[in-house]
Design an enzyme around this catalytic site. Structure first.
Site, PDB file in Angstrom:
ATOM      1  N   LYS A 144      30.328  25.163  48.381  1.00  0.00           N
ATOM      2  CA  LYS A 144      30.512  25.626  49.750  1.00  0.00           C
ATOM      3  C   LYS A 144      29.923  24.639  50.749  1.00  0.00           C
ATOM      4  O   LYS A 144      28.962  23.921  50.427  1.00  0.00           O
ATOM      5  CB  LYS A 144      29.807  26.977  49.954  1.00  0.00           C
TER       6      LYS A 144
ATOM      7  N   ASP B 105      25.589  32.314  45.399  1.00  0.00           N
ATOM      8  CA  ASP B 105      26.906  31.699  45.244  1.00  0.00           C
ATOM      9  C   ASP B 105      26.944  30.344  45.930  1.00  0.00           C
ATOM     10  O   ASP B 105      27.071  30.251  47.151  1.00  0.00           O
ATOM     11  CB  ASP B 105      27.988  32.616  45.831  1.00  0.00           C
TER      12      ASP B 105
ATOM     13  N   LYS C 114      29.908  43.980  42.381  1.00  0.00           N
ATOM     14  CA  LYS C 114      29.742  42.530  42.218  1.00  0.00           C
ATOM     15  C   LYS C 114      28.283  42.161  42.488  1.00  0.00           C
ATOM     16  O   LYS C 114      27.729  42.505  43.526  1.00  0.00           O
ATOM     17  CB  LYS C 114      30.654  41.791  43.190  1.00  0.00           C
TER      18      LYS C 114
ATOM     19  N   GLU D  49      34.742  33.467  42.385  1.00  0.00           N
ATOM     20  CA  GLU D  49      34.123  33.904  41.135  1.00  0.00           C
ATOM     21  C   GLU D  49      33.938  35.412  41.035  1.00  0.00           C
ATOM     22  O   GLU D  49      33.855  35.965  39.938  1.00  0.00           O
ATOM     23  CB  GLU D  49      32.767  33.215  40.965  1.00  0.00           C
TER      24      GLU D  49
ATOM     25  N   ARG E  23      35.860  37.981  41.538  1.00  0.00           N
ATOM     26  CA  ARG E  23      36.910  38.722  40.841  1.00  0.00           C
ATOM     27  C   ARG E  23      36.818  38.535  39.323  1.00  0.00           C
ATOM     28  O   ARG E  23      37.262  39.394  38.571  1.00  0.00           O
ATOM     29  CB  ARG E  23      38.280  38.301  41.362  1.00  0.00           C
TER      30      ARG E  23
ATOM     31  N   ASP F 214      25.426  37.978  48.141  1.00  0.00           N
ATOM     32  CA  ASP F 214      26.627  38.167  47.340  1.00  0.00           C
ATOM     33  C   ASP F 214      26.440  39.166  46.204  1.00  0.00           C
ATOM     34  O   ASP F 214      27.368  39.393  45.433  1.00  0.00           O
ATOM     35  CB  ASP F 214      27.092  36.808  46.793  1.00  0.00           C
TER      36      ASP F 214
ATOM     37  N   ASP G 104      35.018  28.967  43.527  1.00  0.00           N
ATOM     38  CA  ASP G 104      34.372  29.757  44.568  1.00  0.00           C
ATOM     39  C   ASP G 104      35.026  31.121  44.734  1.00  0.00           C
ATOM     40  O   ASP G 104      34.693  31.874  45.635  1.00  0.00           O
ATOM     41  CB  ASP G 104      34.389  28.995  45.900  1.00  0.00           C
TER      42      ASP G 104
END
Length: 511
Positions: free
Chosen positions: A276, A269, A264, A348, A350, A287, A346
């Site tokens: 967030k 993010d 990933k 995202e 996956r 991230d 949030d």
């Protein structure tokens, strides 16, 4: 540039500017420092008592020797009750930060096996790591020009052969740390893709003539659209910096196994429209750590010449708020044709991994590993120092063994059968991205990813906790990025090489 060497010299007679020795809880110096203990004689116990050194992990004390030994400075580091590789690694890291402005350092820590030699080298280099690229006045470098590991086994072939691979592995961890620590405005998906391509070119340039080179392909937003990578495109739609999928291939002719690595790479993010809280967003440059680990593990495998084919996929996107941001309620179609109902922007990671896993499955590897800073739920379950590993039992067991061998803590987590019902809970699409149930979110995410593995042997590493050290430096861990995962992935590749019947360089490096 610091050079490392192995020598059999006495730590009491070496003229290095600093000598590092270990202390055990019984008030004695650890193996490797016998000559120093003899030089101090009965004065040693009184010296340790005066300094308050009890041999506990994390203790560090510096003592001017006044001629008692040849070196002018003695550095005492606590090893704790079990001076294994993990303890030695931490102690060496503590020593690296304690010794400043020394041109040469001798490490007289336990180092009579290949595992301990690697731990000493890894710990010292990683403990002294600092990210100074953005410092206007970074100061005078404090790393020594020469570090000597003192060991009676310095001439043994297995010990000598451990030194080079250890440095290759540390280089990989340092590179991953640098990427994760880079400000997100400077490491957007296109910039990260360029950095990966540059790292591949640099690696290939440094390989021996005739060695297998790493191939790199960068898929831009237009190519992603042609391929139908709806996850990457949806996540990246709100950003001015478009997404990328970077694919690496390392395919030696003598490969005894084929492993796909998927990472990933969310370069920042914000949470998208499910924005967030400010405190949760502060370190979200981390991230993309999974993608960094996948790339660096692959490049290190090439440098080590491991006889394992590696197909690596770094799914890069920036999850931002913009006029084209994906919305809760949207339905997207992933690379393999699966439709997914988005209910939480949030969640995202996956979505980008779904596309990358679909690409990985087409390469027909023997096994698939994905690694991601995926869920806060895993941090709640296991804390900030340990990763969760889920998937097929045999693959999970091998990944856990690899982590244990290199000092990266991980724990097996289940994917309960009832999660299958939850991920198929959408009334309008094949899969639900998120179902709003607070409990077991990390397990839900793993069950979701499993849908894209094509039934191949697979394990998922959720590294949301250990990838970023929000506290001060400790042991071999610096503040900020840890490089977690590079070591485990690399050790897993080495284990596959060995299991396939081919000899492989011993490899371990913590992060």
């Amino acid at each position: 540039m610091t050079t490392f060497a192995l020598r059999t010299a006495s730590p009491a007679k070496t003229r290095a500017e600093a000598v590092v020795v270990g202390v055990l809880p019984d008030g004695k110096l650890a193996p490797g420092a016998e000559d120093v203990a003899s030089a101090y004689g009965r004065k040693l116990s009184g010296l340790l008592a005066t300094l308050g050194v009890k041999g506990g992990a994390g203790e560090v004390a510096k003592v001017p020797t006044g001629g008692t030994i040849a070196s002018p400075l003695l550095v005492l580091v606590g090893l704790g009750p079990d001076p294994d590789a993990a303890a030695v690694r931490r102690a060496a890291g503590n020593a690296a930060r304690a010794v400043t402005n020394a041109a040469s350092v001798a490490l007289a820590l336990p180092a009579d096996t290949p595992e301990l030699v690697r731990a000493v080298v890894e710990g010292y280099r990683l403990g002294g790591y600092a990210f100074t690229s953005y410092k206007s006045k970074p100061g005078t470098p404090t790393t020594p020009a020469e570090v000597v590991v003192l060991t009676p086994a310095a001439r043994r072939a297995d010990v000598v052969s451990a030194l080079g691979p250890a440095q290759v592995l540390v280089d990989a961890v340092v590179a991953a740390r640098d990427w994760v620590n880079t400000p997100p405005g400077d490491l957007t998906p296109p910039a990260f893709a360029d950095a990966i391509a540059a790292a591949v070119r640099s690696t290939n340039k440094g390989l021996d003539k005739g060695a297998t080179q790493v191939k790199v392909t960068v898929l831009d937003e237009d190519r992603l659209a042609e391929l139908g990578c709806g996850g990457l495109l949806a996540v990246g739609a709100g950003s001015a910096a478009p997404p990328r999928l970077v694919e690496l291939s390392y395919a030696p002719k003598d490969a005894v196994a084929h492993v796909a690595l998927v990472g990933k790479g969310i370069t920042f993010d914000s949470g998208g429209l499910w924005i967030k809280p400010a405190a949760s967003m502060a370190t979200m440059k981390e991230d993309m750590a999974g993608a960094a680990a996948v790339v660096q593990a692959t490049l290190a495998a090439a440098r080590l010449g491991l006889p394992v084919r590696v197909s690596a996929y770094a799914a890069l996107a920036e999850n931002m708020v913009g006029e084209a941001s994906m919305r809760p309620g949207d339905v997207l179609t992933t690379y393999d044709g699966t439709t997914v109902e988005v209910t939480n922007t949030d969640a995202e990671g996956r979505l980008v991994l779904a596309d990358a896993l679909g690409r990985a499955v087409e390469a027909e590897p023997d096994v698939v590993l994905d690694i991601a800073t995926l869920t806060g739920h895993m941090v709640m379950a296991l804390g900030e120092k340990m990763a969760g590993v889920m998937g097929d039992d045999d693959v999970v067991a091998t990944v856990l063994a690899a982590g244990a061998a290199v000092g990266e803590d991980a724990w097996p987590m289940p994917i309960p059968e009832f999660m299958d019902e939850r991920i198929h809970g959408s009334t309008i699409a094949d899969l639900a991205q998120y179902d709003g149930i607070r409990w077991g979110g990390g397990l839900f995410a793993a069950a979701f990813l499993r849908e894209f593995t094509g039934g191949l042997p697979w394990a998922h590493l959720d590294i949301a906790g250990p990838t970023f050290n929000k506290g001060g430096p400790a042991g071999h861990l610096a503040a900020g990025a840890t490089g977690y995962g590079v070591a485990t992935l690399l050790e897993y590749l080495r284990s596959r090489a060995t299991a396939g019947g081919a000899a492989a360089p011993a490899a371990s490096v913590p992060a």
